[in-house]
Design an enzyme around this catalytic site. Structure first.
Site, PDB file in Angstrom:
ATOM      1  CB  CYS A   2       8.508  20.907  -8.164  1.00 13.14           C
ATOM      2  SG  CYS A   2       8.764  21.702  -6.093  1.00 13.14           S
ATOM      3  CD  GLU A 131       9.034  14.358  -7.516  1.00  9.52           C
ATOM      4  OE1 GLU A 131       8.104  14.276  -7.291  1.00  9.52           O
ATOM      5  OE2 GLU A 131       9.414  15.492  -8.381  1.00  9.52           O
TER       6      GLU A 131
END
Length: 336
Positions: A2, A131
């Site tokens: 992340c 992402e």
């Protein structure tokens, strides 16, 4: 993994979105927002939150008030990227990459083990996270970017805040991610609160995007157990962390690649047929990588009103320095 999140809510809006029920009480409680100096760093709502930015996280109120119930909660602004408590000097120069920490071996880490043992568990809040698809062999600048969020009510669009209806009691479903926090003190005695996001191996459909994902807490019960360190010991809390079964995502423009881009274009869905480089065009792509880079830079400068003389070679050399580089960060000393 992340590496970027999106959080555009103001503190009062966050308080409203984070209501919770305590055992034996029918009326939902609202966590209080507690301001911290954090060596002068402040929370600024953003469509593109990056490590070293400050965002509010949920913690047990007992960490800040010895008379509080450990089930009560506070919203506290903290910096993303844990600063080692033993570090001396400038907090920005500890040399470790600590925005994420691996669940595997976390309890035995010299960096993350002590905060875990002290019950310094937190819940990172965001509307969604970004992402980049890494399961395909592409250069960092060519990887597709996706915006990942929790399932929402039918009429709620993540890219359109007017559909959230927060003013009329609408309840946006935030992503709630398990993390750890610590406190670092400078030579003047000022405190800096910082946190790290816990990650583990991805399972299910999200594995087609990335092999690691953040530890998302899907239920209110999981959030309560993760925060209440007096009632739930560390080993039991770690067992709560399981792959999330309910996630939604869509592709976005690669304007989010640059952490300095904070506009609302970051989480806009990429229209079908348009390129992901932010140019909005779907025409023929030049074969030369240098020419592709130059065209992207030229379009960006034109949009920003910063057009420079057409010195192709010099422009390309200068601007390629700002492209994402696939560097291997310095790891946590306890992670091989």
């Amino acid at each position: 993994m992340c590496g970027r999140t999106c959080l555009t809510l103001e503190p009062k809006e966050l308080e409203s979105c984070c209501k919770y029920n305590k055992n034996g009480q029918n009326k939902p409680k609202q966590p209080r927002y507690r301001n911290e100096f954090n060596c002068g760093k402040k929370y600024v709502p953003s469509f593109n939150v990056a490590p070293t930015d400050v965002t509010p996280v949920l913690v047990s109120a007992l960490h800040f008030d010895e008379s509080a119930d450990s089930a009560d909660r506070l919203l506290v602004p903290m910096m993303w990227g844990m600063v080692p408590r033993w570090h001396k000097g400038d907090f920005r120069k500890h040399g470790l990459t600590t925005n994420n920490c691996r669940l595997e071996g976390l309890a035995f880490s010299k960096l993350y083990g002590p905060p875990l043992a002290s019950g310094q568990r937190c819940v990172i809040l965001c509307e969604g996270f970004y992402e980049w698809q890494t399961v395909k062999p592409l250069k960092p600048s060519e990887r597709a970017a996706f915006y990942v969020h929790a399932p929402q009510a039918e009429k709620v669009k993540m890219e359109d805040k007017s559909t959230w209806q927060l003013e009329t009691g609408g309840q946006l479903q935030l992503l709630r991610i398990a993390g750890l926090f610590d406190v670092w003190n400078d030579e003047n005695g000022d405190k800096l609160y910082s946190y790290t996001v816990i990650t583990f191996e991805t399972e299910g459909q999200f594995a087609s995007i990335h092999h690691r994902s953040p530890a998302i807490l899907e239920t209110d019960a999981q959030v309560a157990d993760w925060l209440d360190f007096k009632r739930v010991p560390a080993n039991r809390a770690l067992n709560l962390l399981q792959p999330c079964q309910a996630l939604k995502w869509y592709r976005v423009s690669n304007v989010v690649n640059n952490s300095r881009n904070k506009s609302d274009q970051c989480n806009k869905p990429l229209e079908q047929g348009k390129s992901g480089d932010g140019s909005g065009k779907s025409g023929v792509v030049p074969k030369s990588k240098m020419m592709q880079s130059w065209l992207i830079v030229k379009k960006r400068k034109h949009d920003e009103g910063e057009e420079q003389p057409p010195a192709l070679e010099g422009t390309v050399k200068q601007e390629l320095k700002t492209e994402p580089v696939d560097k291997k960060p310095k790891p946590d000393p306890d992670v091989p």
